[in-house]
Design a protein around this motif. Structure first.
Motif, PDB file in Angstrom:
ATOM      1  N   LYS A 336       0.803  -1.226   0.000  1.00 33.08           N
ATOM      2  CA  LYS A 336       0.000   0.000   0.000  1.00 33.08           C
ATOM      3  C   LYS A 336       0.836   1.277   0.000  1.00 33.08           C
ATOM      4  CE  LYS A 336      -0.666   0.254   5.033  1.00 33.08           C
ATOM      5  NZ  LYS A 336      -1.687   0.368   6.106  1.00 33.08           N
ATOM      6  N   GLU A 337       2.102   1.188   0.400  1.00 29.43           N
ATOM      7  CA  GLU A 337       2.937   2.385   0.455  1.00 29.43           C
ATOM      8  C   GLU A 337       4.396   1.996   0.279  1.00 29.43           C
ATOM      9  OE1 GLU A 337       4.113   6.064   3.518  1.00 29.43           O
ATOM     10  OE2 GLU A 337       2.876   4.394   4.220  1.00 29.43           O
ATOM     11  N   ILE A 338       5.172   2.860  -0.375  1.00 33.45           N
ATOM     12  CA  ILE A 338       6.615   2.645  -0.543  1.00 33.45           C
ATOM     13  C   ILE A 338       7.348   3.952  -0.268  1.00 33.45           C
ATOM     14  CG2 ILE A 338       8.466   2.117  -2.181  1.00 33.45           C
ATOM     15  CD1 ILE A 338       6.614   0.237  -3.623  1.00 33.45           C
ATOM     16  N   LYS A 339       8.464   3.858   0.426  1.00 29.27           N
ATOM     17  CA  LYS A 339       9.378   4.982   0.611  1.00 29.27           C
ATOM     18  C   LYS A 339      10.767   4.547   0.170  1.00 29.27           C
ATOM     19  CE  LYS A 339       6.478   7.889   2.510  1.00 29.27           C
ATOM     20  NZ  LYS A 339       6.095   9.163   1.852  1.00 29.27           N
ATOM     21  N   ALA A 340      11.648   5.519  -0.079  1.00 30.19           N
ATOM     22  CA  ALA A 340      12.981   5.188  -0.573  1.00 30.19           C
ATOM     23  C   ALA A 340      14.049   6.063   0.049  1.00 30.19           C
ATOM     24  CB  ALA A 340      13.027   5.327  -2.094  1.00 30.19           C
ATOM     25  N   ALA A 347       8.696  -1.152   1.644  1.00 29.30           N
ATOM     26  CA  ALA A 347       7.286  -1.225   1.258  1.00 29.30           C
ATOM     27  C   ALA A 347       6.447  -1.691   2.441  1.00 29.30           C
ATOM     28  CB  ALA A 347       7.123  -2.200   0.087  1.00 29.30           C
ATOM     29  N   VAL A 348       5.324  -1.003   2.686  1.00 31.73           N
ATOM     30  CA  VAL A 348       4.402  -1.369   3.753  1.00 31.73           C
ATOM     31  C   VAL A 348       3.250  -2.167   3.155  1.00 31.73           C
ATOM     32  CG1 VAL A 348       2.932  -0.552   5.629  1.00 31.73           C
ATOM     33  CG2 VAL A 348       4.982   0.749   4.997  1.00 31.73           C
ATOM     34  N   ARG A 349       2.993  -3.335   3.720  1.00 35.36           N
ATOM     35  CA  ARG A 349       1.893  -4.163   3.254  1.00 35.36           C
ATOM     36  C   ARG A 349       0.601  -3.824   3.993  1.00 35.36           C
ATOM     37  NH1 ARG A 349       5.034  -9.958   2.907  1.00 35.36           N
ATOM     38  NH2 ARG A 349       5.123  -9.641   5.161  1.00 35.36           N
ATOM     39  N   GLN A 377       5.734  -4.157  12.970  1.00 34.31           N
ATOM     40  CA  GLN A 377       4.362  -4.640  12.934  1.00 34.31           C
ATOM     41  C   GLN A 377       3.428  -3.437  13.101  1.00 34.31           C
ATOM     42  OE1 GLN A 377       3.879  -7.988  12.465  1.00 34.31           O
ATOM     43  NE2 GLN A 377       6.105  -8.299  12.520  1.00 34.31           N
ATOM     44  N   ASP A 378       2.300  -3.465  12.435  1.00 42.96           N
ATOM     45  CA  ASP A 378       1.305  -2.397  12.559  1.00 42.96           C
ATOM     46  C   ASP A 378       1.907  -1.028  12.223  1.00 42.96           C
ATOM     47  OD1 ASP A 378      -1.192  -1.286  13.026  1.00 42.96           O
ATOM     48  OD2 ASP A 378      -0.881  -1.088  15.191  1.00 42.96           O
ATOM     49  N   VAL A 379       2.694  -0.985  11.146  1.00 45.06           N
ATOM     50  CA  VAL A 379       3.304   0.280  10.711  1.00 45.06           C
ATOM     51  C   VAL A 379       2.230   1.207  10.140  1.00 45.06           C
ATOM     52  CG1 VAL A 379       4.882   1.333   9.049  1.00 45.06           C
ATOM     53  CG2 VAL A 379       5.567  -0.728  10.301  1.00 45.06           C
ATOM     54  N   GLN A 380       2.192   2.428  10.671  1.00 43.18           N
ATOM     55  CA  GLN A 380       1.200   3.417  10.250  1.00 43.18           C
ATOM     56  C   GLN A 380       1.765   4.459   9.287  1.00 43.18           C
ATOM     57  OE1 GLN A 380      -2.142   3.144  11.414  1.00 43.18           O
ATOM     58  NE2 GLN A 380      -1.238   1.173  11.992  1.00 43.18           N
ATOM     59  N   LYS A 381       3.005   4.875   9.530  1.00 43.46           N
ATOM     60  CA  LYS A 381       3.637   5.873   8.663  1.00 43.46           C
ATOM     61  C   LYS A 381       5.104   5.519   8.504  1.00 43.46           C
ATOM     62  CE  LYS A 381       0.679   9.903   9.426  1.00 43.46           C
ATOM     63  NZ  LYS A 381       0.642  11.338   9.798  1.00 43.46           N
ATOM     64  N   ILE A 392       6.499   4.848  12.151  1.00 41.63           N
ATOM     65  CA  ILE A 392       5.624   5.041  13.308  1.00 41.63           C
ATOM     66  C   ILE A 392       4.693   3.841  13.391  1.00 41.63           C
ATOM     67  CG2 ILE A 392       3.802   6.445  14.349  1.00 41.63           C
ATOM     68  CD1 ILE A 392       4.930   8.870  13.005  1.00 41.63           C
ATOM     69  N   LEU A 393       4.661   3.206  14.556  1.00 42.07           N
ATOM     70  CA  LEU A 393       3.807   2.041  14.763  1.00 42.07           C
ATOM     71  C   LEU A 393       2.445   2.463  15.326  1.00 42.07           C
ATOM     72  CD1 LEU A 393       6.368  -0.488  16.305  1.00 42.07           C
ATOM     73  CD2 LEU A 393       5.993   0.147  13.910  1.00 42.07           C
TER      74      LEU A 393
END
Length: 480
Positions: A336-340, A347-349, A377-381, A392-393
């Motif tokens: 759902k999200e990727i940062k670099a 990548a966040v699933r 786990q439960d990564v929000q940002k 941020i969890l």
């Protein structure tokens, strides 16, 4: 006195009018203003004095522009609804400083002395009523409530906008390369300034810059999307400033994304067009058949990662910068999200877990998260500097990994990292806003990791106490 005189006196506007300003919570207060006051001045007043953002009339009209209160029909005793804007951190992987836009529209900057404006001529009073801020590698540009622009920081990075200041009116939004800025005005025209070689001079394409809706920036070039779905680029040819080879394909463009030296345009049908440095993501021919139903593209310095509609990921560009994700291909599902960072991706699933890859030889710069994998786990940002990641969890705690010199180790401030709500990385430091309105920083002290010189201004950045003191003591009795 004649009837005509009496009529004339009845329509004469009062010397001042009282407006009831109400939050959605039901709290309200009163402001007294001149009916000839413009909407811009009213917004600036309530932002500074009450710590609130937008104003909306009873009939749903957003109050914005140069019209006066009298022109739009606001009368003594009328009620307008106010929206709250929370503080926002501004920086980026190339930037050597942070800027914090507080809830009351004021600005705090820290980091490298030149970049954060310690030697700038910009007065503190000019940075009030700020609506949005953009950053280059060493300068900032802010849009004020009257839609004018103020710049500060390193002149080599676009801080000097004097040559185009007369044109910087009615500005809607801005974008920045490493060394230049581009502003979109309300009429869709574009104004550029900064290093002429790297996008600060758009004269060669000025006739094509009409009805511009969005501008993206690589390290040394810009690319704009027009209202007709066409795209145009300018700046360094080595960094995507020339799109002539793919011009015929740049139709129905919906989004444009970038690496440091290339661009990727997503068209309305989900296909992708790339140009710029062929070794930095500008050549997607090896994966072109896979680039369908693409929803978002993210770039490291020299590679791209695209998220498709089914949550799978396609990568291309330099393998050393994350362009080869084959080692984790089976894990790149439901993304759902990727940062670099400079050379790696995270990548966040959908389930809140994280997958990482890239980094030279698979290590460094955040490409290897094995040391903290059980914590992710439960990564929000998720945010990134040029060499590290921070997450941020769900419980408000923060997990970091990557190069320690780039913010990959937050141990020194671990006890302060609770109830984290927002996070932003500069080139090599991180900053977090907590729920109580405090700001915590770590990483390279020279580029924002040390915020102690401005710590007194980094408290209650949402300006909650300002709103409470104004609203709770003057609540409308009828709302109790």
């Amino acid at each position: 006195m004649s009837g005509a005189d009496e009529c004339s006196e009845e329509v004469e506007p009062p010397m001042s009018i009282s407006l009831r300003v109400a939050l959605l919570s039901g709290e309200a207060t009163t402001v007294v203003v001149d009916p000839a006051c413009t909407i811009q001045r009213l917004r600036s007043k309530v932002q500074k004095e009450l710590g609130i953002h937008e104003l909306i009339t009873a009939d749903g009209q957003l109050l914005k522009g140069t019209s006066t209160l009298q022109d739009i029909g606001l009368r003594d005793g009328d009620t307008v609804t106010a929206t709250v804007r929370y503080a926002m951190l501004v920086s980026g992987r190339l930037c050597r400083a942070f800027a914090l836009l507080r809830g009351d529209g004021s600005v705090v900057s820290w980091g490298e002395k030149v970049a954060c404006g310690q030697y700038s001529s910009v007065a503190h009073a000019q940075l009030e009523g700020v609506q949005k801020i953009r950053c280059s590698s060493g300068a900032f540009a802010a849009v004020l409530s009257d839609d004018s622009v103020v710049t500060w920081g390193d002149t080599a990075c676009g801080a000097d906008s004097n040559a185009v200041m007369a044109q910087l009116r009615d500005v809607n939004d801005m974008s920045a390369s490493a060394f230049a800025f581009a502003a979109i005005r309300h009429d869709g025209s574009v104004v550029t300034w900064g290093d002429r070689r790297f996008g600060g001079d758009s004269s060669s394409v000025q006739k094509q810059l009409v009805d511009v809706k969005h501008i993206a920036a690589s390290g040394r070039a810009f690319a704009a999307i027009r209202g007709d779905g066409g795209a145009v680029a300018w700046g360094s040819e080595d960094c995507g400033g020339d799109c002539s080879e793919v011009q015929d394909l740049l139709q129905n463009v919906a989004q444009i994304h970038h690496t440091y030296s290339a661009f990727a345009a997503i068209r309305s049908d989900g296909s992708v067009v790339t140009w710029g440095d062929k070794h930095g993501g500008g050549d997607s021919s090896a994966v072109q058949s896979q680039l369908r139903d693409v929803r978002k593209v993210h770039g490291s310095s020299y590679a791209f990662a695209a998220i498709r509609g089914d949550g799978s990921v396609v990568t291309w560009g330099s393998a050393d910068s994350g362009g080869d994700s084959s080692s984790v291909e089976d894990k790149l599902k439901n993304i759902k999200e990727i940062k670099a960072t400079d050379t790696a991706f995270a990548a966040v699933r959908d389930d809140g877990t994280v997958v990482t890859w890239g980094g030279r030889h698979g290590f460094g710069r955040g490409g290897n998260s094995s040391a903290v994998q059980t914590q992710l786990q439960d990564v929000q940002k998720l945010s990134a500097t040029d060499g590290a990641f921070a997450a941020i969890l769900g419980d408000g705690s923060v997990v970091t990994w990557g190069d320690e010199d780039y913010g990959g180790d937050c141990q020194a401030v671990r006890d302060q990292l609770y109830d984290a709500r927002d996070i932003q990385g500069s080139n090599s430091a991180f900053a977090v806003i907590r729920g109580d309105g405090g700001v915590v920083t770590w990483g390279d002290r020279q580029v924002g990791g040390d915020s102690s010189p401005v710590q007194a201004q980094l408290q209650d950045v949402h300006c909650t106490s300002l709103r409470v003191s104004k609203f709770s003591t003057e609540r409308d009795p009828e709302s109790c």
